[in-house]
Design an enzyme around this catalytic site. Structure first.
Site, short mmCIF file in Angstrom:
data_model
loop_
_atom_site.label_atom_id
_atom_site.label_comp_id
_atom_site.label_asym_id
_atom_site.label_seq_id
_atom_site.Cartn_x
_atom_site.Cartn_y
_atom_site.Cartn_z
N ARG A 34 0.81 -1.23 0.00
CA ARG A 34 0.00 0.00 0.00
C ARG A 34 0.84 1.27 0.00
O ARG A 34 0.40 2.30 -0.46
CB ARG A 34 -0.91 0.02 1.25
CG ARG A 34 -1.96 -1.08 1.24
CD ARG A 34 -2.58 -1.23 2.61
NE ARG A 34 -1.58 -1.61 3.60
CZ ARG A 34 -1.82 -1.83 4.88
NH1 ARG A 34 -3.05 -1.69 5.35
NH2 ARG A 34 -0.85 -2.18 5.70
N ASN A 87 2.81 -12.80 0.60
CA ASN A 87 3.42 -12.51 1.89
C ASN A 87 2.64 -11.47 2.69
O ASN A 87 2.66 -11.50 3.92
CB ASN A 87 4.86 -12.01 1.63
CG ASN A 87 5.44 -11.28 2.80
OD1 ASN A 87 5.86 -11.89 3.78
ND2 ASN A 87 5.46 -9.94 2.74
N TYR A 153 -5.66 -14.78 14.64
CA TYR A 153 -4.45 -14.76 13.79
C TYR A 153 -4.02 -16.20 13.48
O TYR A 153 -3.74 -16.53 12.32
CB TYR A 153 -3.31 -14.00 14.47
CG TYR A 153 -2.03 -14.06 13.64
CD1 TYR A 153 -1.94 -13.40 12.43
CD2 TYR A 153 -0.94 -14.83 14.07
CE1 TYR A 153 -0.79 -13.48 11.64
CE2 TYR A 153 0.22 -14.91 13.29
CZ TYR A 153 0.28 -14.24 12.08
OH TYR A 153 1.42 -14.33 11.30
N PRO A 183 7.24 -19.44 9.21
CA PRO A 183 8.23 -18.90 10.13
C PRO A 183 7.70 -18.86 11.57
O PRO A 183 6.50 -18.76 11.81
CB PRO A 183 8.46 -17.47 9.62
CG PRO A 183 7.79 -17.39 8.28
CD PRO A 183 6.71 -18.41 8.30
#
Ligand code: NDP
Ligand code: 8X3
Length: 253
Positions: A34, A87, A153, A183
């Site tokens: 963005r 990502n 999340y 990760p």
């Protein structure tokens, strides 16, 4: 003609590190996020180092803007994406599920799940048609099991795992490869964003342990993309030494 990697969320952390790693590894780059100014400064830096870079400024939650951005590539040298790195993503809040902020939940779901699906839907059909390509989704150790106060999340990253596994099945008759990178603790802007700008609280997340860096994750992404074409790195869990899973971290305090 160099191969092309399209990286979402390329203005910071893991995405920015992937931009640097793939540029160094001989890719041209389509960088999206963005923040136009940050994209422009990364573009200028990487172009000085010899990569061709195209930037696309849009919010992955805005499906129409994403579609317009991707369609603007048609008929240009940027048309054929070889590696899509999904990502862009975030965590917001660390609250008990019954006390969480529904606005935060929607932002996470819209970005981490729907945004990733939007990009997949826009880019993968051409990969299947060309019978080549690689989708690298950034999941998380958080998707393996919920941790305390991680609830929504963690759910979004569990969804990334299911969506990645589903895509791998759906493209199996083509040569398109699909990878889920998971990760653990990576020191980026992630925790500052999670705590709505409270950088002192964010620093606490990395106290007493040497966390991973974006570059550590980018190296794994690049390894997966560089594997021989008959090798599909399906999933990789990357943890800091002294982190055992999403919940257990040994800290030397
Ligand atoms: P950062 O906050 O450093 O970077 C996040 C990136 O995502 C930024 O470039 C941001 O760009 C972009 N982004 C966020 N929301 C949107 C949106 N709506 N539209 C477009 N771009 C967006 O965090 P990380 O680098 O750590 O996070 C990258 C990914 O890695 C995320 O999916 C995260 O869940 C995952 N991850 C992170 C871990 C960690 O410990 N750091 C561990 C495991 C997974 P901009 O603001 O310019 O739009
Ligand atoms: C980011 C890693 O453990 O903070 O997905 O959720 S964690």
């Amino acid at each position: 003609m160099k191969p092309i990697a399209l990286i979402t969320g390329a203005t910071s952390g893991i995405g920015e590190a992937c931009a640097r790693r793939f540029a160094r590894g001989g890719y041209d780059l389509i960088l999206t996020a963005r923040r136009a100014d940050k994209l422009a400064s990364i573009q200028a830096e990487l172009e000085t180092e010899g990569a061709k870079v195209k930037t696309l400024v849009f919010d992955v939650r805005d499906a129409e803007a994403a579609e317009a951005a991707v369609h603007s590539l048609a008929g240009t040298p940027w048309e054929n994406v070889d590696v899509l790195i999904n990502n862009a993503g975030l965590a917001l809040g660390l609250d008990k599920e019954y006390e969480g902020d529904p606005e935060d939940w929607n932002t996470m779901i819209d970005t981490n799940i729907k945004g990733l699906l939007t990009m997949t839907r826009l880019i993968v059909p051409a990969m299947v048609k060309r019978n080549e390509g690689h989708v690298i989704n950034v999941g998380s150790v958080a998707g393996d099991a919920a941790y305390a106060r991680g609830n929504v999340y963690c759910a979004t990253k569990a969804a990334v795992k299911a969506i990645t596994d589903g895509l791998r099945i759906d493209v199996a008759e083509s040569a398109v490869r699909v990878t889920n990178l998971k990760p653990g603790l990576v020191e980026t802007n992630f925790s500052t964003v999670r705590f709505h700008g409270d950088s002192e609280r964010a620093e606490g997340v990395y106290k007493g342990i040497k966390p991973l860096t974006g570059a550590d994750i980018a190296d794994v992404a690049f390894f997966a993309a560089s594997a021989p074409k008959h090798v599909q790195i399906a999933e990789v869990l990357i943890l800091a030494t002294h982190q055992a899973n999403g919940s257990f971290i040994h800290r030397d305090l």
